[in-house]
Every structure is written in C-alpha cells, then in structure tokens.
Scaffold this motif. Structure first.
Motif, PDB file in Angstrom:
ATOM      1  N   SER A 190       0.817  -1.214   0.000  1.00 51.51           N
ATOM      2  CA  SER A 190       0.000   0.000   0.000  1.00 51.51           C
ATOM      3  C   SER A 190       0.847   1.257   0.000  1.00 51.51           C
ATOM      4  CB  SER A 190      -0.885  -0.040   1.249  1.00 51.51           C
ATOM      5  OG  SER A 190      -1.425   1.220   1.541  1.00 51.51           O
ATOM      6  N   ASN A 191       0.170   2.357  -0.329  1.00 53.68           N
ATOM      7  CA  ASN A 191       0.787   3.672  -0.187  1.00 53.68           C
ATOM      8  C   ASN A 191       1.063   4.000   1.279  1.00 53.68           C
ATOM      9  OD1 ASN A 191       0.659   3.981  -2.916  1.00 53.68           O
ATOM     10  ND2 ASN A 191      -0.906   5.585  -2.923  1.00 53.68           N
ATOM     11  N   ASP A 192       0.482   3.218   2.223  1.00 55.71           N
ATOM     12  CA  ASP A 192       0.774   3.449   3.640  1.00 55.71           C
ATOM     13  C   ASP A 192       2.139   2.861   4.046  1.00 55.71           C
ATOM     14  OD1 ASP A 192       0.451   0.693   4.029  1.00 55.71           O
ATOM     15  OD2 ASP A 192      -1.487   0.870   5.021  1.00 55.71           O
ATOM     16  N   LYS A 193       2.911   2.371   3.049  1.00 56.85           N
ATOM     17  CA  LYS A 193       4.276   1.847   3.226  1.00 56.85           C
ATOM     18  C   LYS A 193       4.321   0.458   3.840  1.00 56.85           C
ATOM     19  CE  LYS A 193       5.807   6.535   4.229  1.00 56.85           C
ATOM     20  NZ  LYS A 193       6.466   7.405   5.201  1.00 56.85           N
ATOM     21  N   ASN A 194       3.155  -0.101   4.158  1.00 57.40           N
ATOM     22  CA  ASN A 194       3.124  -1.403   4.820  1.00 57.40           C
ATOM     23  C   ASN A 194       2.779  -2.516   3.851  1.00 57.40           C
ATOM     24  OD1 ASN A 194       3.620  -0.213   7.298  1.00 57.40           O
ATOM     25  ND2 ASN A 194       1.442   0.094   7.698  1.00 57.40           N
ATOM     26  N   LEU A 195       3.371  -3.665   4.184  1.00 55.34           N
ATOM     27  CA  LEU A 195       3.020  -4.893   3.498  1.00 55.34           C
ATOM     28  C   LEU A 195       2.136  -5.669   4.474  1.00 55.34           C
ATOM     29  CD1 LEU A 195       3.894  -6.659   0.987  1.00 55.34           C
ATOM     30  CD2 LEU A 195       5.523  -7.715   2.534  1.00 55.34           C
ATOM     31  N   GLU A 204       1.888  -6.637  14.242  1.00 55.84           N
ATOM     32  CA  GLU A 204       2.777  -5.700  13.558  1.00 55.84           C
ATOM     33  C   GLU A 204       4.225  -6.133  13.701  1.00 55.84           C
ATOM     34  OE1 GLU A 204       1.804  -1.681  14.004  1.00 55.84           O
ATOM     35  OE2 GLU A 204      -0.273  -2.139  13.474  1.00 55.84           O
ATOM     36  N   VAL A 205       4.898  -6.086  12.620  1.00 56.49           N
ATOM     37  CA  VAL A 205       6.303  -6.488  12.625  1.00 56.49           C
ATOM     38  C   VAL A 205       7.132  -5.380  11.999  1.00 56.49           C
ATOM     39  CG1 VAL A 205       7.956  -8.225  11.884  1.00 56.49           C
ATOM     40  CG2 VAL A 205       5.590  -8.889  12.287  1.00 56.49           C
ATOM     41  N   SER A 206       7.997  -4.790  12.795  1.00 55.34           N
ATOM     42  CA  SER A 206       8.910  -3.787  12.253  1.00 55.34           C
ATOM     43  C   SER A 206      10.220  -4.460  11.947  1.00 55.34           C
ATOM     44  CB  SER A 206       9.190  -2.706  13.286  1.00 55.34           C
ATOM     45  OG  SER A 206       8.282  -1.673  13.126  1.00 55.34           O
ATOM     46  N   THR A 207      10.745  -4.131  10.808  1.00 54.36           N
ATOM     47  CA  THR A 207      11.975  -4.805  10.434  1.00 54.36           C
ATOM     48  C   THR A 207      13.173  -4.139  11.074  1.00 54.36           C
ATOM     49  OG1 THR A 207      10.972  -5.320   8.374  1.00 54.36           O
ATOM     50  CG2 THR A 207      13.335  -5.563   8.489  1.00 54.36           C
ATOM     51  N   GLN A 208      13.915  -4.920  11.856  1.00 50.77           N
ATOM     52  CA  GLN A 208      15.224  -4.457  12.296  1.00 50.77           C
ATOM     53  C   GLN A 208      16.153  -4.746  11.125  1.00 50.77           C
ATOM     54  OE1 GLN A 208      14.199  -3.514  15.051  1.00 50.77           O
ATOM     55  NE2 GLN A 208      12.687  -5.051  15.602  1.00 50.77           N
ATOM     56  N   PRO A 209      17.251  -4.005  11.087  1.00 55.67           N
ATOM     57  CA  PRO A 209      18.226  -4.361  10.060  1.00 55.67           C
ATOM     58  C   PRO A 209      18.592  -5.835  10.270  1.00 55.67           C
ATOM     59  CG  PRO A 209      18.892  -2.388  11.262  1.00 55.67           C
ATOM     60  CD  PRO A 209      17.662  -2.911  11.920  1.00 55.67           C
ATOM     61  N   SER A 210      18.271  -6.668   9.351  1.00 52.67           N
ATOM     62  CA  SER A 210      18.546  -8.084   9.554  1.00 52.67           C
ATOM     63  C   SER A 210      19.059  -8.691   8.266  1.00 52.67           C
ATOM     64  CB  SER A 210      17.289  -8.807   9.990  1.00 52.67           C
ATOM     65  OG  SER A 210      16.417  -8.933   8.893  1.00 52.67           O
ATOM     66  N   ARG A 233       1.409  -7.411   9.750  1.00 53.84           N
ATOM     67  CA  ARG A 233       1.728  -6.131   9.098  1.00 53.84           C
ATOM     68  C   ARG A 233       3.241  -5.952   9.130  1.00 53.84           C
ATOM     69  NH1 ARG A 233      -1.384  -1.637   8.740  1.00 53.84           N
ATOM     70  NH2 ARG A 233      -2.665  -2.168  10.530  1.00 53.84           N
ATOM     71  N   PHE A 234       3.861  -5.872   7.965  1.00 51.91           N
ATOM     72  CA  PHE A 234       5.313  -5.742   7.880  1.00 51.91           C
ATOM     73  C   PHE A 234       5.682  -4.311   7.536  1.00 51.91           C
ATOM     74  CE2 PHE A 234       5.759 -10.439   6.373  1.00 51.91           C
ATOM     75  CZ  PHE A 234       5.505 -10.867   7.667  1.00 51.91           C
ATOM     76  N   MET A 235       6.447  -3.711   8.420  1.00 47.37           N
ATOM     77  CA  MET A 235       6.895  -2.346   8.197  1.00 47.37           C
ATOM     78  C   MET A 235       8.392  -2.356   7.940  1.00 47.37           C
ATOM     79  SD  MET A 235       4.546  -0.541  11.097  1.00 47.37           S
ATOM     80  CE  MET A 235       4.611  -1.878  12.270  1.00 47.37           C
ATOM     81  N   GLY A 236       8.823  -1.675   6.945  1.00 48.42           N
ATOM     82  CA  GLY A 236      10.250  -1.685   6.625  1.00 48.42           C
ATOM     83  C   GLY A 236      10.558  -0.703   5.513  1.00 48.42           C
ATOM     84  N   HIS A 237       9.678  -0.624   4.539  1.00 45.77           N
ATOM     85  CA  HIS A 237       9.892   0.340   3.459  1.00 45.77           C
ATOM     86  C   HIS A 237       9.709   1.764   3.986  1.00 45.77           C
ATOM     87  CE1 HIS A 237      10.610  -2.126  -0.038  1.00 45.77           C
ATOM     88  NE2 HIS A 237       9.583  -2.911   0.241  1.00 45.77           N
ATOM     89  N   ARG A 257      12.661  -5.441  -1.141  1.00 49.36           N
ATOM     90  CA  ARG A 257      12.817  -6.213   0.085  1.00 49.36           C
ATOM     91  C   ARG A 257      12.372  -7.640  -0.154  1.00 49.36           C
ATOM     92  NH1 ARG A 257      13.756  -4.106   5.294  1.00 49.36           N
ATOM     93  NH2 ARG A 257      14.203  -1.889   5.094  1.00 49.36           N
ATOM     94  N   LEU A 258      13.099  -8.554   0.480  1.00 47.04           N
ATOM     95  CA  LEU A 258      12.684  -9.961   0.481  1.00 47.04           C
ATOM     96  C   LEU A 258      12.304 -10.312   1.911  1.00 47.04           C
ATOM     97  CD1 LEU A 258      15.461 -11.513  -1.800  1.00 47.04           C
ATOM     98  CD2 LEU A 258      13.053 -11.175  -2.362  1.00 47.04           C
ATOM     99  N   TRP A 259      11.070 -10.781   2.098  1.00 53.67           N
ATOM    100  CA  TRP A 259      10.510 -11.047   3.426  1.00 53.67           C
ATOM    101  C   TRP A 259      10.240 -12.527   3.605  1.00 53.67           C
ATOM    102  CZ3 TRP A 259       9.156  -6.496   6.206  1.00 53.67           C
ATOM    103  CH2 TRP A 259       9.069  -5.311   5.436  1.00 53.67           C
TER     104      TRP A 259
END
Ligand SMILES: *[C@@H]1O[C@H](CO)[C@@H](O)[C@H](O)[C@H]1NC(C)=O
Ligand SMILES: *[C@@H]1O[C@H](CO)[C@@H](O)[C@H](O)[C@H]1NC(C)=O
Length: 411
Positions: free
Chosen positions: A37-42, A344-350, A55-59, A85-87
């Motif tokens: 979405s335009n809300d930046k979430n996958l 909700e899942v926020s991506t840490q640098p991983s 909900r994946f947040m990272g972008h 991104r590859l999730w």
C-alpha cells in the motif's frame, strides 16, 4: 439451495491498510494473500479466518509491487524508496533490503525457478538479480520513460516489459537484447504478463485498452475496450481462459478469452481499482484500490460447465447480445471480518542468512534425493540383470517357475 451455475461472490473484506492498496498476490499454497500500500506497509492476510494478519513495516516510502516466490518461502516487494525487500511471510517477518534502482521501483517479479528477480523502475531500466545473494546480474536499457512492469516468461527465456514510453518490449534473457517492440498504445502501458503457456502476452493501457499479442507471430490477437478509464492491472486465470482487469473506472471486469468477450463487471470499490490477482488455483481473486480496501472474491464460475452457465444467463438477460452478462453489486462486503488486529512487525536491520540457509538445506535435500534416485536406479538395474541371469539359469536347469523365485536386493 444454490443454483447449479454461480456468479463470482464477495467472500472477504480485509481492513487494515490506511491508504491506497497498490498490489496483491496469493501465496502458491492458497493460504495467504500479500498486499502492499501507499501506507508503506506490506500486509500478509491469512486466509484462515481465525488466523491473524501480519503487518510488515520496513519500506520508507509507498509500496508499488509484491510477489510470492514460486516456493512461497519469500515475498518480494518494491517501493518508491528505490529498494526491493525480500521477506519471510511468517510471524517473524524478517526481511533483507537492497537498493535496486536510482528511482522508484515499480515492479518486482520472480522467475518461475525462483532463482532470479526482474525489477523495473522510473530510472527507465530493468534489472535482473539473483535471489540467493541479491546480486545484480544485468540490466536492460531501451525504454525512454518510466518502466511500469516486467515479467519473466514461464520458461525464463524472455522478459516482457512496458511503460510510459507507450511501448511493450520483449527481451531475450540469453543475449540480453530487445527482440521486439509493440508500439500500438495511445498512452502509457501499465501492466504486462505472459499467459501460462508463454505464447501470448497481454498488456493494459492508460488508453482504457487491454491487448493480447501472439508472440510467435507478433500479431495482435485480441483487443478489448471495455473499461471507461485507464486500466491499471490484470491477471490471467491459470486455465488461460479468463482474465480479470482493474481500472480507474472503479470496476473489476472478467473477460472470457475463448469467447472473446466481457462476462462480468464487478462493483465494490469506491475509486480506482489498482490491483487484481487470481489465486494460483484460480478459485479466488483479490482486488485492491485507492479506497484502501482489499476485497477477496470467490470465482465460482470456473468449476462449472461454462456452456450451461451461458445458457442460464441468456435466459436472464436481454434478447440482444449483452455487452456483458452481469453487473454484480455486492450488497454488503459482509463476511468473516477478522476479530483480531494484525500483528505488527517492524523490520530491524537483519540479514537473509537463515533464508539462504533454508535454500541451502533445500538444495542439499535435492542433492540427497538425486543421489538416492541414482542408487535406486543402480539397484533396480542390478536386480533386473540378476533376474535375467537367474531366469536363464532356471531355464537351463529346467526348474519350475516357483523354484526360481527371485529376491531382488531391498531398495
Ligand atoms: C488513474 O488515475 C490516476 C489519478 O488520476 C492517474 O495518476 C493514473 O495515471 C490513472 N491510471 C491510468 C491507468 O490511467
Ligand atoms: C496462450 O495464448 C495463446 C495465443 O492466444 C493460445 O494459443 C494458448 O492456448 C494460450 N495458453 C493458455 C494456457 O491459455
């Protein structure tokens, strides 16, 4: 009781995006639907109504495209933040990001063997990447404006792309040359894909059209002007017999490619429909739009005798050949609202380390299986040879069939 022939029905209504839904893809096992979405979430919606969504947040900017890998172990997304991104589509939601282009990435797509990604960008280029280490392999440059969409052919030998230079291009992945350009567009070409046998490409345009080209003869074979505004996307039914399209005219339309006509117009979105996708089995399809809604429809008609459905419908509609069979206005996007909010899942640098590890394990498993197969073949051969020898012996010795029973080695 339901009639023997059925129209598509609205099954689910997924709420959770806070802005326009730009892309959607079903997992190969039919258990999840990914949307961006335009809300930046996958969002990863679990189709089991009891399971929560992720909900994946990272972008850092709006998401433009999403696709599951053929194995279903990865989800690729592209964004205006210039990255891909590859999730992992599970509760961990780990991801790895790489800067793919120098401008908005509009499209990301896997090859059917899962080894390659092709990306398309406003920087006018296409790029091909290895999935394994996200290594750049080569780029394809000839578009003279934004590239909106790129897809591998099912056999991986070709790439099709299209964009705002009003062309659809075909590329040979071995020579890395553009081998054909289709230029018949009255506006930007928004989306392109191969049909499942790879002999036809379809493309949609901001000039309200959908076109199908036979790439063996390079001839335009079908041309639909059924929408009243630009067409943003489409999806082939896996049978190859149907195509759904989403348009700025707020509708989803279903075309019968064998009969060459429009069969359904689906209403339900308020505003442009930005994405449509059939499930891999073709039994469902999803649509997403500028109204932030994600709707999931049950196809229904595909399981039925299509002739029978046509005859039923012809009884229902006007004597003149109708422009299409049915307009469907779902009364209420009712059913199965998820009770729980998304996780909700926020991506840490991983890192992709464990995915890469999984790939390695898979590769090893295949290697072991191959080895076993070879062993089995060897043993079988040995066994057959033994059998022949023993039978010859038996013949020579004039023994009875029972007495010459052969015991092969246990496999
Ligand atoms: C749909 O409408 C939006 C907003 O007006 C516009 O930016 C976009 O180009 C249109 N898409 C097509 C395919 O015409
Ligand atoms: C793909 O399109 C070609 C050209 O129209 C057609 O001959 C072929 O049957 C199609 N394949 C499938 C699986 O629909």
């Amino acid at each position: 009781p339901r009639p023997p022939s059925e129209d598509p029905t609205l099954e689910r209504h997924f709420r959770g995006h806070k802005d326009a839904v730009t892309c959607a893809d079903f997992s190969p096992n039919n258990k999840q639907l990914a949307t961006g979405s335009n809300d930046k979430n996958l969002m990863i919606w679990n189709l089991n109504p009891k399971a929560r969504a992720f909900r994946f947040m990272g972008h850092n900017d709006l998401i433009t495209a999403v696709q599951f890998s053929p194995s279903g172990h990865l989800v690729a997304s592209s964004s205006r933040d210039k990255t891909v991104r590859l999730w992992t589509p599970n509760i961990k939601g780990e991801s790895v990001a790489f800067k793919a282009h120098t401008a908005t990435v509009r499209s990301v797509s896997f090859s059917s063997d899962g080894q390659r990604l092709v990306t398309a960008s406003d920087d006018k280029s296409l790029k091909v990447w290895s999935v394994h280490r996200q290594k750049f392999i080569y780029s394809l440059n000839q578009h003279t404006n934004w590239v909106r969409c790129a897809r591998f052919s099912p056999d991986g030998r070709l790439v099709a792309s299209c964009g705002d230079d009003r062309t659809v291009r075909l590329w040979d992945t071995s020579t890395r040359q553009c081998i054909n350009t289709f230029t018949d567009y009255g506006g930007p070409a928004t989306f392109v894909d191969f049909n499942s046998s790879g002999t036809c490409i379809a493309s949609s345009g901001a000039d309200n059209t959908l076109k199908l080209w036979d790439i063996r003869t390079n001839k335009l074979i079908q041309h639909y002007q059924v929408h009243s505004a630009g067409v943003n996307c489409f999806s082939f039914h896996p049978s190859g017999n149907y195509l759904i399209s989403g348009s700025n005219d707020s509708t989803v339309k279903i075309l019968d490619l064998l009969e060459g006509r429009l069969i359904y117009t689906l209403h339900g979105h308020k505003g442009p429909v930005l994405t449509v996708a059939f499930s891999r089995q073709g039994d469902f399809f999803a649509s997403g739009g500028a109204d932030s809604q994600v709707l999931m429809w049950k196809t229904n008609f595909d399981a039925l005798n299509y002739r029978e459905m046509l005859s039923q419908h012809s009884k229902r509609v006007s004597p003149d050949p109708p422009p299409h069979l049915m307009d469907i206005y779902p009364r209420s996007p009712h059913v199965h609202l998820s009770q729980n909010g998304p996780i909700e899942v926020s991506t840490q640098p991983s890192t992709l380390e464990h995915i890469v590890h999984q790939l390695d394990v898979l590769t090893q498993t295949v290697a072991v299986l191959e080895e076993r197969l070879t062993l089995t073949e060897d043993k079988l051969k040995e066994c057959l040879e033994n059998q022949v020898l023993i039978q010859q012996e038996a013949l020579r010795a004039g023994q009875t069939h029972e007495e010459s029973r052969v015991e092969g080695p246990a496999i």
